[in-house]
Structures are given as C-alpha cells and as structure tokens.
Design an enzyme around this catalytic site. Structure first.
Site, PDB file in Angstrom:
ATOM      1  N   TYR A 164       0.837  -1.207   0.000  1.00 18.80           N
ATOM      2  CA  TYR A 164       0.000   0.000   0.000  1.00 18.80           C
ATOM      3  C   TYR A 164       0.875   1.261   0.000  1.00 18.80           C
ATOM      4  O   TYR A 164       0.618   2.221  -0.732  1.00 18.80           O
ATOM      5  CB  TYR A 164      -0.883  -0.064   1.245  1.00 18.80           C
ATOM      6  CG  TYR A 164      -1.903   1.029   1.401  1.00 18.80           C
ATOM      7  CD1 TYR A 164      -2.965   1.164   0.514  1.00 18.80           C
ATOM      8  CD2 TYR A 164      -1.832   1.918   2.482  1.00 18.80           C
ATOM      9  CE1 TYR A 164      -3.917   2.161   0.695  1.00 18.80           C
ATOM     10  CE2 TYR A 164      -2.776   2.907   2.665  1.00 18.80           C
ATOM     11  CZ  TYR A 164      -3.817   3.025   1.772  1.00 18.80           C
ATOM     12  OH  TYR A 164      -4.753   4.004   1.945  1.00 18.80           O
ATOM     13  N   LYS A 168       0.923   4.091  -2.866  1.00 16.92           N
ATOM     14  CA  LYS A 168       0.538   5.468  -2.568  1.00 16.92           C
ATOM     15  C   LYS A 168       1.677   6.446  -2.842  1.00 16.92           C
ATOM     16  O   LYS A 168       1.435   7.616  -3.146  1.00 16.92           O
ATOM     17  CB  LYS A 168       0.044   5.583  -1.123  1.00 16.92           C
ATOM     18  CG  LYS A 168      -1.314   4.912  -0.882  1.00 16.92           C
ATOM     19  CD  LYS A 168      -2.393   5.445  -1.821  1.00 16.92           C
ATOM     20  CE  LYS A 168      -3.816   5.212  -1.321  1.00 16.92           C
ATOM     21  NZ  LYS A 168      -4.829   5.590  -2.323  1.00 16.92           N
TER      22      LYS A 168
HETATM   23  N1  LIG Z   1      -9.946   6.089   5.344  1.00 18.79           N
HETATM   24  C1  LIG Z   1      -8.745   6.576   5.555  1.00 18.79           C
HETATM   25  O1  LIG Z   1      -8.378   6.988   6.665  1.00 18.79           O
HETATM   26  C2  LIG Z   1      -7.754   6.647   4.432  1.00 18.79           C
HETATM   27  C3  LIG Z   1      -6.451   7.057   4.723  1.00 18.79           C
HETATM   28  C4  LIG Z   1      -5.536   7.197   3.675  1.00 18.79           C
HETATM   29  C5  LIG Z   1      -5.944   6.929   2.383  1.00 18.79           C
HETATM   30  N2  LIG Z   1      -7.215   6.499   2.137  1.00 18.79           N
HETATM   31  C6  LIG Z   1      -7.585   6.233   0.747  1.00 18.79           C
HETATM   32  O2  LIG Z   1      -8.849   6.787   0.474  1.00 18.79           O
HETATM   33  C7  LIG Z   1      -9.460   6.096  -0.616  1.00 18.79           C
HETATM   34  C8  LIG Z   1     -10.903   5.754  -0.266  1.00 18.79           C
HETATM   35  O3  LIG Z   1     -10.916   4.790   0.773  1.00 18.79           O
HETATM   36  P1  LIG Z   1     -12.037   4.712   1.909  1.00 18.79           P
HETATM   37  O4  LIG Z   1     -11.333   4.855   3.199  1.00 18.79           O
HETATM   38  O5  LIG Z   1     -13.165   5.598   1.591  1.00 18.79           O
HETATM   39  O6  LIG Z   1     -12.448   3.166   1.791  1.00 18.79           O
HETATM   40  P2  LIG Z   1     -13.780   2.440   1.260  1.00 18.79           P
HETATM   41  O7  LIG Z   1     -13.476   1.005   1.254  1.00 18.79           O
HETATM   42  O8  LIG Z   1     -14.943   2.924   2.064  1.00 18.79           O
HETATM   43  O9  LIG Z   1     -13.938   2.997  -0.221  1.00 18.79           O
HETATM   44  C9  LIG Z   1     -13.175   2.540  -1.297  1.00 18.79           C
HETATM   45  C10 LIG Z   1     -14.103   2.220  -2.451  1.00 18.79           C
HETATM   46  O10 LIG Z   1     -13.293   1.850  -3.587  1.00 18.79           O
HETATM   47  C11 LIG Z   1     -13.989   0.829  -4.275  1.00 18.79           C
HETATM   48  N3  LIG Z   1     -13.076   0.041  -5.109  1.00 18.79           N
HETATM   49  C12 LIG Z   1     -12.129  -0.839  -4.684  1.00 18.79           C
HETATM   50  N4  LIG Z   1     -11.492  -1.400  -5.713  1.00 18.79           N
HETATM   51  C13 LIG Z   1     -12.040  -0.864  -6.846  1.00 18.79           C
HETATM   52  C14 LIG Z   1     -11.787  -1.038  -8.222  1.00 18.79           C
HETATM   53  N5  LIG Z   1     -10.865  -1.895  -8.653  1.00 18.79           N
HETATM   54  N6  LIG Z   1     -12.509  -0.312  -9.107  1.00 18.79           N
HETATM   55  C15 LIG Z   1     -13.460   0.553  -8.672  1.00 18.79           C
HETATM   56  N7  LIG Z   1     -13.760   0.740  -7.363  1.00 18.79           N
HETATM   57  C16 LIG Z   1     -13.050   0.051  -6.464  1.00 18.79           C
HETATM   58  C17 LIG Z   1     -14.594  -0.026  -3.172  1.00 18.79           C
HETATM   59  O11 LIG Z   1     -15.673  -0.822  -3.631  1.00 18.79           O
HETATM   60  C18 LIG Z   1     -15.011   1.027  -2.153  1.00 18.79           C
HETATM   61  O12 LIG Z   1     -16.369   1.386  -2.266  1.00 18.79           O
HETATM   62  C19 LIG Z   1      -8.563   4.875  -0.863  1.00 18.79           C
HETATM   63  O13 LIG Z   1      -7.711   5.135  -1.955  1.00 18.79           O
HETATM   64  C20 LIG Z   1      -7.767   4.757   0.409  1.00 18.79           C
HETATM   65  O14 LIG Z   1      -6.542   4.111   0.210  1.00 18.79           O
HETATM   66  C21 LIG Z   1      -8.128   6.356   3.136  1.00 18.79           C
END
Ligand SMILES: NC(=O)c1ccc[n+]([C@@H]2O[C@H](COP(=O)([O-])OP(=O)(O)OC[C@H]3O[C@@H](n4cnc5c(N)ncnc54)[C@H](O)[C@@H]3O)[C@@H](O)[C@H]2O)c1
Length: 305
Positions: A164, A168
C-alpha cells in the site's frame, strides 16, 4: 449557484467512504458526476453494481445529476469505460478524482505476489488507467482537475503495508510529474492524504490494546465528509495555479506536506571513499536524517514472531 456548475466529474470508488462523500459534495456544488464503484470487499474480492447506484440515487434525491459505473479501475479497458461514460452522457470531463482503494495488509516477509499486485493494480495502475483516459479530453478543453488520494502510509510508513505504501508513493510521483507536464494545458494535479473512519480503518483487527489505541487515535471521530470540501475546492476554478501539491485532512484540520528536497549536502572534488563517509555521515547529517516512526502499528507483532 454552485461553484462547479457546468462541470462534469468522475469519482472512482465513490460508492462508499471518502469517494461517496466527495461525489455528493461535487453534485451539491452543481457538477454532474459519474459515480464509479466496483462494489467489492475491502480486500478487492467480488463485485456489486448496486453500491454505485445507491449513491447515484442519493445524489438525484438531493436534486443533483449523476450516473453509475461499476467497472474496475484496475484494467486499461475499465479506465477507458469509466471515463467514456462521462463523455457519452455529458459530452465532457473536467474533474477526475482517483479514489478507489483496497487493502491487503501483510508483513513484508510474508507478502505474496498476488497481495502485492492486487494493491498496486487498484491504487497505482488504477490511477494511471483513469488519468490516462481522462487527460486527452481535458487537453482538448484546455482545462482539467485531477486529484489523487494518497496516504501517509507511503511517506511516513506503516507496519504491514509495504504494498500500500509503495502504491501510494507511486501515486505521489505520478501526480507531481503530471502537474509539471500539464501546466500549459491549464490542468492541475494534486494529492490528498486523508484520515477518516471508513471500512478501510474499520477492517484493521484491533487485537491488542496498543493497536486499538493506534486506530482510535488516527481515525475515530474523523468523518469521510470532512475531506470533501478540500476536494471540491481543488476541483474548482478557485484552485487555479495550485498544482503538484500534497494536502492532508484530519477531521477539521487541513494541512500541506513538504516534498523531498535536498536539506544538506557535502562535496569533495576527488570523490568520497566509504571510509571518509563512515567518519562524516553521522556528524554531518545526523540532525537532517528523518527518524523512523513506528508508532503506527496495525499488527500484533508478538503474535507473528
Ligand atoms: N480512510 C482513511 O483513513 C484513508 C487514509 C488514507 C488513504 N485512504 C484512501 O482513500 C481512498 C478511499 O478509501 P475509503 O477509506 O473511503 O475506503 P472504502 O473502502 O470505504 O472505499 C473505497 C471504495 O473503492 C472501491 N473500489 C475498490 N477497488 C475498486 C476497483 N478496482 N474499481 C473501482 N472501485 C473500487 C470499493 O468498492 C469502495 O467502495 C482509498 O484510496 C484509500 O486508500 C483512506
């Protein structure tokens, strides 16, 4: 009047979490939105088209305009179809938010090729596929906004997330180089490193008090919707000239990150020997070296060893 009236946006992974929040907010500000989501599990397994459709229903119920797409970002063809959906329905594409994400956490020495590839395919390759499909439309319009969702997992480092973190950081390099290349087309490219309570942090098994404390400290009370105002601002006309930057959001706090630059240098005309450096590196660079921060622990290390 919305600040994004007339604009068309694609948000990947917008069926849940941060992506859903951003899609709803973009639509409230007048953008027509393609809500992409494959609808799989947090580890990237399965598929469910209703996940994106539910958010489209929410946007429409709120008076906005949106369309669903359930393609994966992880293939070239998927990226093309996601972007084409916007063009076919709305005739243009102004804003792309590369947000889709999964996790396959594993200590590095146990990580399989499949776990590595799955994460790189969604985050890094997925960002490439969608951005590569979108940029030619934006170039023709001489206007565009690309956003990438990165993570401190890359630039600070977290235990169990080498795949990851690598993905990133890749996104960061992609965004920065794209920002430089696209300057003359009025296309900006920026990153957001968020913290928010979504199913991604919720999937971390808090098997020890230390892990639970770590997860609570970093994510609890941070709403996904807290990230949306910054994303909407960066997607609008008001963010002209802001490009190649890395922003962070933690709840109600918004910040920018610095980016690696030379902080101290030494030079010797005849070149260095390893022995010279053994005497010099410590004293010369000591206060400039970035310490390792292992306070972010999502694994019960003792149980693994
Ligand atoms: N939540 C946090 O604190 C956090 C921190 C750092 C980075 N992020 C990043 O934020 C972004 C959103 O994550 P989140 O926390 O909302 O998680 P989440 O799981 O709620 O949302 C991610 C969404 O991406 C969709 N997805 C996954 N693989 C896919 C694909 N191949 N094609 C299309 N859609 C796909 C999933 O179905 C899901 O609905 C991600 O890139 C995650 O790495 C989140």
């Amino acid at each position: 009047m919305g600040i994004l009236d007339g604009k068309v946006a694609v948000v990947t992974g917008a069926g849940r979490g941060l992506g859903r929040g951003m899609a709803l907010h973009l639509a409230r500000e007048g953008a027509r939105v393609v809500v992409n989501d494959l609808g799989g599990s947090v580890h990237g397994e399965g598929k469910d088209g209703s996940v994106a459709e539910q958010v489209v229903d929410e946007i429409r119920a709120d008076g906005g305009e949106a369309a669903a797409n359930a393609d994966t970002v992880a293939s070239w063809e998927g990226g093309q179809r996601i972007v084409q959906t916007a063009f076919d329905l709305y005739g243009r594409l102004d804003i792309l938010i590369n947000n889709a994400g999964i996790l396959r956490d594993q200590p590095f020495w146990r990580m399989t090729e499949e776990e590595w590839d799955a994460v790189l395919d969604v985050h890094l390759m997925g960002s490439f596929h969608c951005t590569r499909a979108a940029v030619p439309f934006m170039q023709q319009q001489k206007w565009g906004r690309v956003l990438f969702i990165t993570s401190t997992a890359g630039f600070i480092g977290t235990i169990g997330q080498c795949n990851y973190g690598a993905a990133k950081m890749g996104v960061l390099g992609l965004s920065r180089s794209l920002a430089v290349e696209m300057q003359e087309y009025n296309i900006t490219s920026n990153c957001i490193a968020p913290f928010a309570w979504t199913r991604i942090p919720a999937s971390i098994p808090a098997v020890t008090d230390e892990i639970k404390e770590s997860v609570d400290r970093l994510f609890k009370d941070m709403e996904p919707e807290d990230v949306s105002p910054l994303a909407v601002f960066l997607a609008g006309e008001g963010a002209d000239g802001i490009s190649g930057q890395v922003f962070g959001v933690r709840g109600k706090e918004i910040y920018t990150f610095n980016q690696p630059r030379v902080v101290r240098s030494i030079h010797k005309a005849e070149g260095w020997s390893a022995r010279d450096l053994a005497d010099l590196i410590g004293p010369t660079f000591k206060q400039h070296l970035t310490p390792l921060d292992n306070s972010i622990t999502f694994f019960d290390w003792d149980a693994l060893l």
